[in-house]
Design an enzyme around this catalytic site. Structure first.
Site, PDB file in Angstrom:
ATOM      1  N   ARG A  99      65.267  -7.233  51.340  1.00 10.58           N
ATOM      2  CA  ARG A  99      64.773  -9.015  51.729  1.00 10.58           C
ATOM      3  C   ARG A  99      63.436  -9.100  51.389  1.00 10.58           C
ATOM      4  NH1 ARG A  99      64.559  -7.862  58.190  1.00 10.58           N
ATOM      5  NH2 ARG A  99      63.673 -10.433  57.882  1.00 10.58           N
ATOM      6  N   LYS A 118      63.989  -0.984  65.857  1.00  6.15           N
ATOM      7  CA  LYS A 118      62.148  -0.428  65.210  1.00  6.15           C
ATOM      8  C   LYS A 118      61.847   0.025  66.650  1.00  6.15           C
ATOM      9  CE  LYS A 118      60.780  -2.953  62.137  1.00  6.15           C
ATOM     10  NZ  LYS A 118      60.200  -3.142  61.062  1.00  6.15           N
ATOM     11  N   HIS A 144      54.093  -5.485  70.861  1.00 11.27           N
ATOM     12  CA  HIS A 144      54.954  -5.179  69.473  1.00 11.27           C
ATOM     13  C   HIS A 144      54.029  -6.846  69.097  1.00 11.27           C
ATOM     14  CE1 HIS A 144      56.459  -5.522  65.112  1.00 11.27           C
ATOM     15  NE2 HIS A 144      57.084  -6.432  65.724  1.00 11.27           N
TER      16      HIS A 144
HETATM   17  N1  URA Z   1      58.570  -7.774  60.830  1.00 13.56           N
HETATM   18  C1  URA Z   1      59.481  -7.061  60.566  1.00 13.56           C
HETATM   19  O1  URA Z   1      59.194  -5.661  61.063  1.00 13.56           O
HETATM   20  N2  URA Z   1      60.769  -7.408  60.116  1.00 13.56           N
HETATM   21  C2  URA Z   1      60.996  -8.463  59.787  1.00 13.56           C
HETATM   22  O2  URA Z   1      62.139  -9.027  59.621  1.00 13.56           O
HETATM   23  C3  URA Z   1      59.763  -9.185  60.483  1.00 13.56           C
HETATM   24  C4  URA Z   1      58.824  -8.826  59.947  1.00 13.56           C
END
Ligand code: URA
Length: 428
Positions: free
Chosen positions: A167, A186, A81
């Site tokens: 957010r 995730k 990631h």
């Molecule tokens: N990427 C994400 O998946 N979540 C965040 O809070 C910031 C970047």
């Protein structure tokens, strides 16, 4: 439980219990907690932070708030990631290298938003490629090819989906525990046993300072390990674009160059580091063995073959390794010319990312449609000597637009600058 009490508790800096955090996540998903209360809670977290225990509880509750991917029938599963950057096409390179080394890369990726690109958009710039697939097709391809990349299913970590959308519009993205729990929930729900994180630092990154990037990396590694995953992190530079190409189809072309043994040095170096890390973690071998394997996969052309098989399995009309000419090309091009001589000390990633967005390569909002051919080819990078009148970059687009890279994106000095660090730190 009254959620208002939890907002007040967080506002006054006290630690929430696991039960309280589970209540928050459940109420987010079943929508029993209204958006205005969630927003107030998120703002309280921005100001008061969260303890490690709270962050771990939030991550776990979000990870299991919806569907999870079960990869248990696959061997040596590994995910990678990146926290996002400009010109970051590493997944297109490290995935095939790791697969060529015997790992299984079954990955879910996001679309690009703002100045940062997304792997899904890059893949979909290849004619015919699909990234939406059923669970069965995803697992079947993981087994047969060793590499599959799909768009993130809406059912994966739905609590994060809801909270992240809130957010985004309430000024509460910049909070370490919220970022950590969002990303890690995730990753955990996606099921891979081993995870390598590429945490970017610099102007084009989410975190602009090395200190903040290290805190983010350390926190994600701690949570991942507490949740039983093998996980490492690399902190890499994003003050300048990675490689020479920005924009979806152009980045695929550059990834192919690296897989063929060519391509820019910075991109090759970072990809080898990340791929070696993936191989080391997944296969449980030494760093030296992993690096040798990854290098061999590149040198023998086996990684390039894996990329071709992966592309065809995802629906590509032809193997782009054999037929890069099928990638879309833009109608218009505009040169960017140096207005002075000197050593380049900065090529600002954020500024170039924003220009690329305007050219059509990215989206300002989730609903925008991107132009796969648009982007920027960078001809001069930090450390290069430039003569007035030299070509610094070329802009590509299908729109009639008058985009320019602002002069402030470039910095010149008379003295040759010290070589830029590409990899600042690894958390192993
Ligand atoms: N990427 C994400 O998946 N979540 C965040 O809070 C910031 C970047």
């Amino acid at each position: 439980m009254d959620f208002c009490d939890l907002i007040i508790k967080k506002r006054s800096g006290r630690e929430l219990s696991e039960d309280e955090i589970r209540y928050l996540v459940k109420g987010t998903v079943d929508e029993s907690i209204p958006d205005y209360q969630l927003s107030a809670f998120l703002m309280a977290v921005v100001f008061q932070g969260m303890t490690d225990r709270e962050t771990a509880a939030l991550t776990m509750a979000m990870a299991y708030s919806g569907e999870t991917v079960d990869l248990s029938e696959l061997c040596y599963t590994v995910d990678k990631h990146s926290t996002g950057g400009v010109g970051d096409k590493t997944s297109l390179i490290v995935g095939p290298i790791a697969a060529a080394c015997g790992c299984t890369v079954a990955k879910m990726s996001g679309k690009g938003l703002g100045h940062t690109g997304g792997t899904i958009d890059k893949l979909e710039s290849v004619p015919g490629v699909r990234t939406e697939m059923s669970k069965e097709a995803f697992l079947k391809q993981a087994k047969s090819v060793g590499l599959v990349i799909a768009g993130q299913s809406g059912d994966l970590a739905p609590a994060d989906k809801k909270l992240y959308a809130l957010r985004d519009v309430t000024g509460t993205v910049e909070s370490l525990p919220l970022i950590v729990s969002s990303i890690m929930s995730k990753k955990l729900a996606s099921g891979a046993n081993s995870i390598v994180l590429d945490v970017k630092t610099g102007s084009g990154a989410f975190m602009h300072t090395l200190e903040d990037s290290c805190r983010l990396a350390q926190s994600m590694v701690t949570i991942g390990r507490a949740c039983g995953r093998k996980i490492d992190a690399v902190i890499s530079d994003m003050s300048a674009p990675l490689g020479n190409c920005i924009g979806n189809a152009m980045e695929v072309e550059e990834a192919i160059e690296v897989l063929k043994g060519n391509g820019p040095e910075d991109l090759k170096e970072l990809c080898l580091e990340l791929a070696s890390d993936m191989v080391r973690l997944a296969l449980d071998i030494s760093a030296k063995e992993a690096k040798d394997k990854a290098q061999k996969a590149l040198d023998t052309g086996y990684a390039a073959q894996c990329f071709g098989r992966f592309m065809l399995a995802q629906g590509a009309k032809a193997d782009p390794i054999e037929h890069p000419e099928l990638l879309p090309k833009a109608r218009y091009s505009m040169p960017v010319i140096a207005s002075q001589s000197g050593y380049l000390t900065a090529v600002d990633a954020l500024a170039l990312g924003n220009v690329s967005l305007k050219l059509g390569a990215g989206r300002k909002t989730k609903k925008d449609v991107i132009d796969p051919a648009a982007g920027i080819r960078v001809y001069k990078k930090p450390g290069d000597y430039v003569h007035k009148g030299d070509l610094l970059a070329m802009l590509y687009t299908n729109q009639e637009c008058a985009c320019v890279i602002p002069d402030s994106a470039y910095a010149f000095e008379e003295e040759k600058p010290k070589p830029r660090s590409l990899i600042y730190k690894t958390f192993v």
